[in-house]
Design an enzyme around this catalytic site. Sequence first.
Site, mmCIF file in Angstrom:
data_model
loop_
_atom_site.group_PDB
_atom_site.id
_atom_site.type_symbol
_atom_site.label_atom_id
_atom_site.label_comp_id
_atom_site.label_asym_id
_atom_site.label_seq_id
_atom_site.Cartn_x
_atom_site.Cartn_y
_atom_site.Cartn_z
ATOM 1 N N SER A 135 0.857 -1.188 0.000
ATOM 2 C CA SER A 135 0.000 0.000 0.000
ATOM 3 C C SER A 135 0.887 1.230 0.000
ATOM 4 C CB SER A 135 -0.883 0.006 1.261
ATOM 5 O OG SER A 135 -1.507 1.260 1.443
ATOM 6 N N TYR A 148 -1.799 0.859 10.464
ATOM 7 C CA TYR A 148 -1.747 0.298 9.119
ATOM 8 C C TYR A 148 -0.442 0.658 8.421
ATOM 9 C CZ TYR A 148 -3.368 -0.976 4.411
ATOM 10 O OH TYR A 148 -3.515 -1.556 3.157
#
Length: 250
Positions: A135, A148
Amino acid sequence: MTTPVSAPIAVVTGASSGIGAATARRLAADGFTVVLAARRADRITALADELGGTAVTCDVTSAGDVATLAAAVGPRVDVLINNAGGALGQEPLAEADFDAWQTMYASNVLGAAAVTKALLPAVREAEGSILFVTSTAAETSYEGGAGYCAAKSAERAMIGSLRLELVAEPIRVCEIAPGMVQTEEFSLTRFGGDTERAAAVYAGVDEPLIAEDVAECLAWVASRPPHVNIDRLVVRPRAQAANHKVHRTS
């Protein structure tokens, strides 16, 4: 008579929805025999039936499930797509839910590592490729993203080490880092089923990425000549210049 050439084998984790399901469809269209791994048996079974592939119920955080996946796959894997993972919550560090952090680390980092370790002998046999979906959370931190961002940064560090460790072998180790991708579940899961918060992520954004865009990138990376390694491919929608800089029309 010539001996028939069997189709190359691709394994996709997190294949029950979103990027994983789109990637399974794309690789099947490209001629791969696809092994779909995910926790939701009903979804991957239906998709495997559609694609002529194999469904393996697998939680990548379970050692037993990963062993079952390796046994089901067999001795050869041409492409391994480590896609399972995801985000939970977007609270500031002062309000962090560390249970959620542990879950993210377990799936995004330890799960990807466990699957890679278990299937590496089969990838070696095929002189294949290992692709990780990370990501842009690994590119830079953003407010509310500490857990995250930390998990995806750790996954990136693991990928870099693996590439160094395998440099003498004919195995490619590649990373695809998507930015804003609008799928049916990513933000909904992140916000615990809150549909309004999930929808707000994409509100006013002109054409965020969709799962098929990332699947196309994965298929392109997997199809490069064996001597070409795409170390890292960052892909965002045009409207997103950075994690914190998104153009919204309203």
